[in-house]
Design an enzyme around this catalytic site. Structure first.
Site, PDB file in Angstrom:
ATOM      1  N   LYS A 287      59.074  -3.336 -38.436  1.00 38.82           N
ATOM      2  CA  LYS A 287      60.511  -3.334 -38.208  1.00 38.82           C
ATOM      3  C   LYS A 287      60.999  -4.779 -38.123  1.00 38.82           C
ATOM      4  O   LYS A 287      60.417  -5.599 -37.414  1.00 38.82           O
ATOM      5  CB  LYS A 287      60.839  -2.585 -36.912  1.00 38.82           C
ATOM      6  CG  LYS A 287      62.322  -2.286 -36.712  1.00 38.82           C
ATOM      7  CD  LYS A 287      62.537  -1.390 -35.498  1.00 38.82           C
ATOM      8  CE  LYS A 287      64.015  -1.066 -35.319  1.00 38.82           C
ATOM      9  NZ  LYS A 287      64.258  -0.175 -34.152  1.00 38.82           N
ATOM     10  N   GLU A 376      64.988  15.318 -25.975  1.00 37.93           N
ATOM     11  CA  GLU A 376      65.943  15.573 -24.899  1.00 37.93           C
ATOM     12  C   GLU A 376      65.659  16.881 -24.164  1.00 37.93           C
ATOM     13  O   GLU A 376      65.829  16.973 -22.937  1.00 37.93           O
ATOM     14  CB  GLU A 376      67.358  15.588 -25.461  1.00 37.93           C
ATOM     15  CG  GLU A 376      67.847  14.238 -25.975  1.00 37.93           C
ATOM     16  CD  GLU A 376      67.407  13.920 -27.388  1.00 37.93           C
ATOM     17  OE1 GLU A 376      67.752  12.840 -27.891  1.00 37.93           O
ATOM     18  OE2 GLU A 376      66.708  14.766 -28.001  1.00 37.93           O
ATOM     19  N   ARG A 404      71.693  18.434 -27.464  1.00 34.69           N
ATOM     20  CA  ARG A 404      70.428  18.977 -27.949  1.00 34.69           C
ATOM     21  C   ARG A 404      69.658  19.703 -26.846  1.00 34.69           C
ATOM     22  O   ARG A 404      68.727  20.455 -27.130  1.00 34.69           O
ATOM     23  CB  ARG A 404      69.571  17.849 -28.528  1.00 34.69           C
ATOM     24  CG  ARG A 404      70.329  16.932 -29.467  1.00 34.69           C
ATOM     25  CD  ARG A 404      69.446  15.885 -30.092  1.00 34.69           C
ATOM     26  NE  ARG A 404      68.850  16.382 -31.321  1.00 34.69           N
ATOM     27  CZ  ARG A 404      68.059  15.664 -32.113  1.00 34.69           C
ATOM     28  NH1 ARG A 404      67.768  14.425 -31.787  1.00 34.69           N
ATOM     29  NH2 ARG A 404      67.565  16.167 -33.218  1.00 34.69           N
TER      30      ARG A 404
END
Length: 643
Positions: A287, A376, A404
């Site tokens: 990244k 979540e 969610r």
């Protein structure tokens, strides 16, 4: 400042233009694409490190696949900048995440190349599988590719999709972009599992030796597909137990390979394009690749804001006086104070320790604060499980992401009346991330659930006091605290804790003729509007309700008993929200008044700065003042205005 693309990139207005280039030229295209992203984001802002990490993958996918006929599904979308630039949006890219400009995420209405709108993680495999199943049903030779990060792969939905993909017999490719990061470093057993695959020397040696034999076998060659599959599975089973997870789901596993080797990527994708059925390619990337500072501190450079691309200096606002803190930082530091007062206080967040500022407690009290990964649902039920044992758990989830875990809030928290504290960061309009991240709906979807307390602070002191109240032993109900993204209003915010009476608001000031009822941070907009209105001879009353459930009926009786013109203000949807709760009270007790409800309208609000969006939705200080002026010109009636 005009930002010009490199010579090759400047010629690419469609993936067909990319395909005209030789394989040798792709290295230069990648260099130019990476530099163009750096140039634009440093000046105009946006997500940064994620897209740098998939430059080679973006080029290879559009070089090999026939997009948009072949369909690419990017998970989350933070990494899709290169994809956007290569698909006809290069010259508009400077408008990325700006008001009325390009979305920061793939968006179906923006381009035919954006096959699926994404903002929340872990949806790509399900969506791509649906596309692959539809292609099979329609008899189309259309390829479907899901690009998902190792962080997104931790979510249950990704596993559910792979479980189905293995038996759906549809032609799809899953590309697992493994960089050990989401926004913060990844956590959990899956991270260790992928590390084991990527570092197994025996597996990698044998993989390289059998790749040409197995990976390039089209149907109809001397070795049958069945035999090839059995041999491949046997080799993988012998040399690497880790690879068996994907194989057990009946998904052919290939890799890991270097995700920054454009030649290897192109060759591999061409081979895999000819292999039918569900398959997974594991690539290793960095990244922030190509920008040393982003490679070194990937969390900081996920979305750094504006910066000097040469020195790496991230520009900060010039500060002449003490500034209010961000609400998230008030939460984070207050968690430590509460934990020091109460040894039962614990913290949980699903993959957002930096965004929620739970990182402060995780650093100081790692045994009492946990990042559970992008999940979540698990975060809420884990918190419920801890609460059954007497813990006082603050579960911090962004408002948009809390959607969610709605079923878990109902069944695992509310029905069982467990005193979990649900802290909803980024409630209201969040700004440049747009409709996938706006926290519009939590007030309606929470206030309809029995046993929940639903609150919102107007400032940092109120946030601290609500948090303090929520962890007290006598608070035996689930407790929701919602607060916005960004800064509050109190530079001197670290005040002494005071218990707040649940369901009780406060009258900020008396007035004449009209009352403003606010819920949460927009009460500060109301305060500004009142100062302006008083210069015009209009003197509104102001009530900060603090709670939408239970709502302060005593305060509402006072307001409706004294004023026949009411303005409600909230940073949530006007459908079913705080204003609706006020109307329900008015109807219940037979009051008659002109009521104007200000908040997020019943439509999708696109991206822009929070200030621009508050103005657009007419609940900033100017919108509140205009609503009061309009009411003052009307006669009393029972008309209800929604706007």
């Amino acid at each position: 400042m005009e930002i010009k693309p490199g010579k090759l990139l400047g010629q690419i207005n469609h993936p067909d233009d990319l395909k005209k280039l030789s394989r040798e030229q792709l290295h230069a295209v990648c260099d130019e694409l990476r530099q163009f992203i750096i140039d634009v984001v440093s000046v105009h802002g946006g997500h940064f490190a994620a897209s740098l990490g998939v430059v080679e993958l973006s080029v290879a996918l559009h070089y090999v696949y026939n997009t948009p006929y072949d369909q690419l599904v990017w998970d989350v979308g933070h990494q899709a900048y290169g994809h956007k630039i290569l698909t006809g949006r290069r010259d508009q890219f400077v408008t990325n995440r700006k008001y009325k400009g390009l979305s920061g995420f793939p968006k179906r209405s923006e381009s035919e190349f954006d096959t699926f709108g994404v903002g929340h993680s872990s949806t790509s495999i399900s969506a791509a599988l649906g596309m692959a199943m539809a292609a099979k049903y329609k008899g189309e030779d259309r390829k479907s590719v899901a690009i998902i990060g190792d962080g997104s792969m931790t979510a249950g939905m990704a596993f559910e999709a792979m479980n189905h993909a293995g038996v759906a017999d549809s032609d799809m490719l899953i590309i697992l972009n493994d960089n050990c990061m989401s926004i913060d470093p990844n956590v959990g057993a899956l991270k260790e599992y992928l590390t084991d695959i990527s570092t197994s020397p025996t597996y990698n040696k044998v993989r390289d030796e059998v790749w040409n034999l197995l990976g390039k076998l089209p149907v109809g060659k001397n070795l049958s597909r069945d035999l090839a599959s059995k041999l491949e599975a046997s080799v993988k089973g012998v040399v690497s137990k880790s690879s068996n997870l994907f194989e057990a789901l009946k998904i052919r596993y290939f890799g890991p390979i270097d995700g920054h080797n454009i030649t290897k990527l192109v060759d591999t994708l061409k081979d895999l394009r000819e292999i039918p059925g569900p398959k997974l390619l594991h690539i290793i990337t960095t990244k922030g690749k190509g920008y040393a500072l982003a490679e070194k501190d990937q969390t900081k450079w996920h979305a750094p804001g504006l910066f000097d691309k040469v020195t790496g200096e991230i520009y900060k606002k010039k500060i002449d006086a003490p500034q209010p803190p961000k609400y998230q930082d008030v939460f984070g530091h207050t968690m430590i104070e509460l934990a020091e007062l109460n040894d039962k206080v614990m913290g949980v967040t699903p993959a957002m320790p930096s965004g929620s500022s739970l990182k402060f407690m995780m650093e100081k009290m790692p045994h009492r604060a946990f990042d559970v990964g992008i999940c979540e649902q698990h975060a809420v039920t884990l918190s419920a499980g801890l609460a059954t044992q007497g813990m006082r758990v603050f579960c911090n989830i962004y408002s948009s992401f809390m959607q969610r875990a709605y079923d878990q809030v109902v069944h695992d928290v509310a029905i069982q009346k467990l005193p979990v504290v649900l802290c909803l960061d980024r409630a209201g309009l969040v700004g440049e991330d747009g409709p996938t991240h706006h926290g519009c709906y939590d007030i309606p979807y929470f206030r309809c659930i029995p046993n929940l307390i639903v609150s919102a602070p107007m400032n940092e002191q109120e946030l601290r006091n609500l948090m303090y109240t929520a962890q007290l032993e006598k608070t035996n109900y689930p407790f929701v605290i919602r607060y916005p993204r960004g800064e509050g209003v109190m530079p001197e915010w670290r005040t002494a804790f005071e218990e707040v009476e649940i369901g009780k608001g406060r009258k900020i000031k008396d007035g004449r003729d009209v009352a403003i009822l606010s819920f949460g941070h927009p009460g500060n907009f109301a305060t500004t509007a009142i100062r302006e209105l008083r210069t015009e001879g209009i003197d509104p009353a102001h009530y900060d309700l603090r709670f939408v459930k239970p709502i302060d009926e005593d305060l509402l009786h006072e307001a409706f008993g004294k004023y026949h013109k009411i303005v409600t203000v909230e940073d949530g949807t006007i459908v079913g929200g705080f204003g609706s709760a006020v109307l329900e009270f008015m109807n219940k007790y037979g009051y008659k008044a002109d009521v104007t409800i200000l908040g997020i309208p019943d439509r999708l609000v696109e991206h822009g700065t929070p200030k621009e969006l508050h103005r657009e939705c007419n609940y900033d200080a100017q919108g509140i003042a205009d609503a009061v002026r309009s009411l003052m010109k009307e006669t009393v009636s029972t008309t209800v205005l929604l706007g």
